[in-house]
Design a protein around this motif. Structure first.
Motif, PDB file in Angstrom:
ATOM      1  N   ASN A 255       8.538  10.354   1.952  1.00 52.43           N
ATOM      2  CA  ASN A 255       9.166   9.087   2.364  1.00 52.43           C
ATOM      3  C   ASN A 255       9.664   8.297   1.165  1.00 52.43           C
ATOM      4  N   ILE A 256       8.899   8.336   0.056  1.00 57.55           N
ATOM      5  CA  ILE A 256       9.307   7.626  -1.154  1.00 57.55           C
ATOM      6  C   ILE A 256      10.607   8.221  -1.693  1.00 57.55           C
TER       7      ILE A 256
ATOM      8  N   ASP B   1       4.633  12.703  -0.966  1.00 58.37           N
ATOM      9  CA  ASP B   1       5.237  11.430  -0.552  1.00 58.37           C
ATOM     10  C   ASP B   1       6.739  11.591  -0.311  1.00 58.37           C
TER      11      ASP B   1
ATOM     12  N   LEU C  95       5.854   2.861  -9.476  1.00 59.10           N
ATOM     13  CA  LEU C  95       5.341   3.926  -8.612  1.00 59.10           C
ATOM     14  C   LEU C  95       3.876   4.219  -8.912  1.00 59.10           C
TER      15      LEU C  95
ATOM     16  N   SER D 123      13.579   7.524   0.610  1.00 62.25           N
ATOM     17  CA  SER D 123      13.908   6.088   0.568  1.00 62.25           C
ATOM     18  C   SER D 123      14.750   5.773  -0.664  1.00 62.25           C
TER      19      SER D 123
ATOM     20  N   VAL E  10       1.530   6.249  -6.480  1.00 60.76           N
ATOM     21  CA  VAL E  10       2.407   7.409  -6.317  1.00 60.76           C
ATOM     22  C   VAL E  10       2.540   8.112  -7.660  1.00 60.76           C
TER      23      VAL E  10
END
Length: 246
Positions: free
Chosen positions: A101-102, A99, A84, A105, A89
């Protein structure tokens, strides 16, 4: 499984604990609560379901400190933390805003991963169980070779071979004398870190043990430790009384 899940998840949240500790604690807990503890180690399904459930739950729990504080909870999450960071990130409290979306996911990957794992185990159980058909004279040498390779690759020194042999003999003696091996393994895993943190606490409190009773959380942990020591003794005494009454 319902008893083992919270144990594994809570241990997984603790940084550095990992699935091994979760499995051992869950196995020990299940054995203490069982009405037939003598069946453990001889094919009791509870002895398999509990540690495996705790191990899986610990893997999920390890993501909590990773995503919220940027602290890896296991070796796997430590590798993920490095990945990451390489991607730019920064795990931490702001990750869910910066973030999202991370985060989602990863959550979705865990969700679908468990579904696929379930399906694979259901349809491949016939293949996996064939491992039990491997003769002991073939399986034991393979395990021994892998153990020696693992011990050597830790530090690449020959003395690790002798340490492996010594503790192998100690483990054999403990098994013959019916001493539980799980507490010794647990001590090896967490003993070093526990001693270091104990020393840090004593230094921070200038030699006073009052620091271990200075907050409700600390007192609760001390009470749980005492109960974990007293409860097995009480259950053993109760079981002996029950056998005598029969």
């Amino acid at each position: 499984m319902f008893r083992a899940f919270p144990i594994g998840f809570l241990i997984g949240i603790l940084p550095g604990a990992g699935g091994s500790i979760a499995s051992l604690m869950s196995y020990t807990t299940e054995k203490q609560l069982s009405k037939n503890p003598e069946k453990f180690g001889k094919g009791a399904i509870e002895g398999l379901a509990a540690p495996e459930t705790a191990n899986n739950a610990a893997a999920v729990g390890a993501f909590v400190p990773l995503l919220t504080m940027g602290i890896p909870g296991s070796g796997t999450t430590a590798v993920m933390l490095g990945a990451l960071i390489m991607l730019g990130v920064k795990p931490g409290p702001l990750l869910f805003e910066s973030d999202p979306n991370i985060v989602w996911s990863l959550i979705n990957a865990l969700f679908f991963g468990n579904i696929f794992l379930f399906l694979i185990n259901i349809f491949m159980v016939g293949v996996f169980v064939k491992v039990l058909d491997i003769p002991a004279r073939v399986l034991y040498p393979i395990i021994l070779i892998l153990a020696f390779i693992g011990a050597y690759t830790m530090n690449y020194v020959i003395i690790d071979f002798y340490i492996l042999l010594i503790f192998g003999i100690v483990g054999l003696i403990m098994k013959v004398l019916d001493f539980p091996i799980a507490p010794l393994i647990l001590a090896v895993i967490v003993g070093s870190e526990m001693e270091q943190n104990f020393r840090k606490s004593i230094v921070a409190s200038k030699g006073s043990i009052d620091i271990f009773f200075s907050s409700p959380i600390a007192i609760t942990l001390v009470v749980l430790i005492v109960l974990s020591l007293v409860y097995p003794i009480y259950m053993s005494y109760r079981q002996k009384k029950r056998l005598q009454s029969q």
